[in-house]
Write a protein that holds these residues in place. Structure first.
Motif, PDB file in Angstrom:
ATOM      1  N   ASN A  62      44.707  -1.994  48.743  1.00  0.00           N
ATOM      2  CA  ASN A  62      44.529  -0.579  49.077  1.00  0.00           C
ATOM      3  C   ASN A  62      43.091  -0.304  49.461  1.00  0.00           C
ATOM      4  O   ASN A  62      42.166  -0.949  48.960  1.00  0.00           O
ATOM      5  CB  ASN A  62      44.882   0.310  47.876  1.00  0.00           C
ATOM      6  N   LEU A  63      42.912   0.683  50.337  1.00  0.00           N
ATOM      7  CA  LEU A  63      41.596   1.191  50.718  1.00  0.00           C
ATOM      8  C   LEU A  63      41.562   2.670  50.408  1.00  0.00           C
ATOM      9  O   LEU A  63      42.512   3.386  50.695  1.00  0.00           O
ATOM     10  CB  LEU A  63      41.348   1.008  52.216  1.00  0.00           C
ATOM     11  N   SER A  64      40.452   3.125  49.828  1.00  0.00           N
ATOM     12  CA  SER A  64      40.259   4.553  49.572  1.00  0.00           C
ATOM     13  C   SER A  64      38.860   4.923  50.041  1.00  0.00           C
ATOM     14  O   SER A  64      37.865   4.457  49.482  1.00  0.00           O
ATOM     15  CB  SER A  64      40.412   4.840  48.076  1.00  0.00           C
ATOM     16  N   LEU A  65      38.781   5.743  51.085  1.00  0.00           N
ATOM     17  CA  LEU A  65      37.507   6.137  51.674  1.00  0.00           C
ATOM     18  C   LEU A  65      37.248   7.605  51.394  1.00  0.00           C
ATOM     19  O   LEU A  65      38.078   8.461  51.700  1.00  0.00           O
ATOM     20  CB  LEU A  65      37.532   5.889  53.193  1.00  0.00           C
ATOM     21  N   VAL A  66      36.088   7.893  50.817  1.00  0.00           N
ATOM     22  CA  VAL A  66      35.707   9.263  50.485  1.00  0.00           C
ATOM     23  C   VAL A  66      34.503   9.655  51.345  1.00  0.00           C
ATOM     24  O   VAL A  66      33.437   9.041  51.244  1.00  0.00           O
ATOM     25  CB  VAL A  66      35.351   9.392  48.978  1.00  0.00           C
ATOM     26  N   SER A  67      34.713  10.643  52.217  1.00  0.00           N
ATOM     27  CA  SER A  67      33.654  11.220  53.054  1.00  0.00           C
ATOM     28  C   SER A  67      32.859  10.183  53.841  1.00  0.00           C
ATOM     29  O   SER A  67      31.665  10.368  54.093  1.00  0.00           O
ATOM     30  CB  SER A  67      32.690  12.042  52.192  1.00  0.00           C
ATOM     31  N   ARG A  68      33.502   9.082  54.195  1.00  0.00           N
ATOM     32  CA  ARG A  68      32.852   8.001  54.949  1.00  0.00           C
ATOM     33  C   ARG A  68      31.613   7.456  54.244  1.00  0.00           C
ATOM     34  O   ARG A  68      30.794   6.778  54.836  1.00  0.00           O
ATOM     35  CB  ARG A  68      32.484   8.448  56.366  1.00  0.00           C
ATOM     36  N   LYS A  69      31.496   7.709  52.945  1.00  0.00           N
ATOM     37  CA  LYS A  69      30.322   7.265  52.179  1.00  0.00           C
ATOM     38  C   LYS A  69      30.662   6.292  51.060  1.00  0.00           C
ATOM     39  O   LYS A  69      29.810   5.534  50.633  1.00  0.00           O
ATOM     40  CB  LYS A  69      29.587   8.473  51.566  1.00  0.00           C
ATOM     41  N   GLU A  70      31.913   6.305  50.571  1.00  0.00           N
ATOM     42  CA  GLU A  70      32.294   5.431  49.473  1.00  0.00           C
ATOM     43  C   GLU A  70      33.679   4.852  49.737  1.00  0.00           C
ATOM     44  O   GLU A  70      34.649   5.580  49.891  1.00  0.00           O
ATOM     45  CB  GLU A  70      32.311   6.200  48.152  1.00  0.00           C
ATOM     46  N   LEU A  71      33.743   3.520  49.785  1.00  0.00           N
ATOM     47  CA  LEU A  71      34.993   2.818  50.048  1.00  0.00           C
ATOM     48  C   LEU A  71      35.356   1.989  48.820  1.00  0.00           C
ATOM     49  O   LEU A  71      34.562   1.172  48.364  1.00  0.00           O
ATOM     50  CB  LEU A  71      34.844   1.899  51.260  1.00  0.00           C
ATOM     51  N   LYS A  72      36.554   2.231  48.293  1.00  0.00           N
ATOM     52  CA  LYS A  72      37.070   1.438  47.185  1.00  0.00           C
ATOM     53  C   LYS A  72      38.184   0.557  47.726  1.00  0.00           C
ATOM     54  O   LYS A  72      39.053   1.025  48.462  1.00  0.00           O
ATOM     55  CB  LYS A  72      37.578   2.338  46.060  1.00  0.00           C
ATOM     56  N   ILE A  73      38.146  -0.722  47.343  1.00  0.00           N
ATOM     57  CA  ILE A  73      39.070  -1.713  47.883  1.00  0.00           C
ATOM     58  C   ILE A  73      39.730  -2.455  46.727  1.00  0.00           C
ATOM     59  O   ILE A  73      39.051  -2.854  45.782  1.00  0.00           O
ATOM     60  CB  ILE A  73      38.323  -2.731  48.762  1.00  0.00           C
ATOM     61  N   THR A  74      41.048  -2.647  46.810  1.00  0.00           N
ATOM     62  CA  THR A  74      41.751  -3.510  45.869  1.00  0.00           C
ATOM     63  C   THR A  74      42.368  -4.667  46.655  1.00  0.00           C
ATOM     64  O   THR A  74      42.507  -4.593  47.879  1.00  0.00           O
ATOM     65  CB  THR A  74      42.851  -2.768  45.087  1.00  0.00           C
ATOM     66  N   GLY A  75      42.722  -5.719  45.964  1.00  0.00           N
ATOM     67  CA  GLY A  75      43.265  -6.897  46.619  1.00  0.00           C
ATOM     68  C   GLY A  75      42.187  -7.801  47.183  1.00  0.00           C
ATOM     69  O   GLY A  75      42.454  -8.637  48.042  1.00  0.00           O
ATOM     70  N   VAL A  76      40.949  -7.673  46.692  1.00  0.00           N
ATOM     71  CA  VAL A  76      39.830  -8.485  47.168  1.00  0.00           C
ATOM     72  C   VAL A  76      39.909  -9.874  46.545  1.00  0.00           C
ATOM     73  O   VAL A  76      40.052 -10.008  45.332  1.00  0.00           O
ATOM     74  CB  VAL A  76      38.481  -7.827  46.815  1.00  0.00           C
ATOM     75  N   ARG A  77      39.817 -10.893  47.389  1.00  0.00           N
ATOM     76  CA  ARG A  77      39.887 -12.276  46.910  1.00  0.00           C
ATOM     77  C   ARG A  77      38.548 -12.994  47.003  1.00  0.00           C
ATOM     78  O   ARG A  77      38.242 -13.853  46.198  1.00  0.00           O
ATOM     79  CB  ARG A  77      40.930 -13.053  47.699  1.00  0.00           C
ATOM     80  N   GLN A  78      37.751 -12.646  48.022  1.00  0.00           N
ATOM     81  CA  GLN A  78      36.502 -13.367  48.259  1.00  0.00           C
ATOM     82  C   GLN A  78      35.595 -12.513  49.120  1.00  0.00           C
ATOM     83  O   GLN A  78      36.061 -11.730  49.943  1.00  0.00           O
ATOM     84  CB  GLN A  78      36.830 -14.681  48.978  1.00  0.00           C
ATOM     85  N   ILE A  79      34.274 -12.668  48.950  1.00  0.00           N
ATOM     86  CA  ILE A  79      33.322 -12.024  49.854  1.00  0.00           C
ATOM     87  C   ILE A  79      32.832 -13.085  50.832  1.00  0.00           C
ATOM     88  O   ILE A  79      32.531 -14.212  50.436  1.00  0.00           O
ATOM     89  CB  ILE A  79      32.165 -11.352  49.093  1.00  0.00           C
ATOM     90  N   LEU A  80      32.822 -12.739  52.113  1.00  0.00           N
ATOM     91  CA  LEU A  80      32.403 -13.680  53.152  1.00  0.00           C
ATOM     92  C   LEU A  80      30.987 -13.440  53.631  1.00  0.00           C
ATOM     93  O   LEU A  80      30.260 -14.382  53.925  1.00  0.00           O
ATOM     94  CB  LEU A  80      33.336 -13.576  54.366  1.00  0.00           C
ATOM     95  N   ASN A  81      30.608 -12.168  53.740  1.00  0.00           N
ATOM     96  CA  ASN A  81      29.325 -11.826  54.343  1.00  0.00           C
ATOM     97  C   ASN A  81      28.886 -10.480  53.818  1.00  0.00           C
ATOM     98  O   ASN A  81      29.701  -9.598  53.577  1.00  0.00           O
ATOM     99  CB  ASN A  81      29.486 -11.773  55.874  1.00  0.00           C
ATOM    100  N   PHE A  82      27.575 -10.329  53.666  1.00  0.00           N
ATOM    101  CA  PHE A  82      27.050  -9.035  53.256  1.00  0.00           C
ATOM    102  C   PHE A  82      25.621  -8.872  53.743  1.00  0.00           C
ATOM    103  O   PHE A  82      24.792  -9.754  53.558  1.00  0.00           O
ATOM    104  CB  PHE A  82      27.080  -8.888  51.737  1.00  0.00           C
TER     105      PHE A  82
END
Length: 90
Positions: free
Chosen positions: A13-33
């Protein structure tokens, strides 16, 4: 669509609040930051977030959750990594 990805999509799931805060579920790995791009592998595929002043506030791979703050401009799923040109940033 890959049947394994389709089966796991209910957990993502993705939950975006005012284009300033994004909450993500189902994350398995971070590739780049960095401060303009964040890329994750999720149960629904590779998710790339583009924006300005991006920061990862929460990252818990055991629970599969993450939160990203900043000015979020683009969220996209990448289907074929080989056709995606990566920008190098210093």
């Amino acid at each position: 669509m890959n049947p394994n990805i389709e089966k796991d999509c209910a957990e993502h799931n993705l939950s975006l609040v005012s284009r300033k805060e994004l909450k993500i579920t189902g994350v398995r790995q971070i590739l780049n930051f960095d401060d303009t791009t964040v890329a994750f592998i999720t149960s629904a595929g590779e998710l790339e977030i583009e924006g300005e002043s991006l920061n990862i506030d929460t990252l818990d791979l055991n629970r599969g959750v993450a939160s990203v703050t900043g000015n979020i401009i683009v969220m996209s799923y990448i289907n074929d990594r080989q056709t995606k040109k990566r920008k190098l940033r210093s």
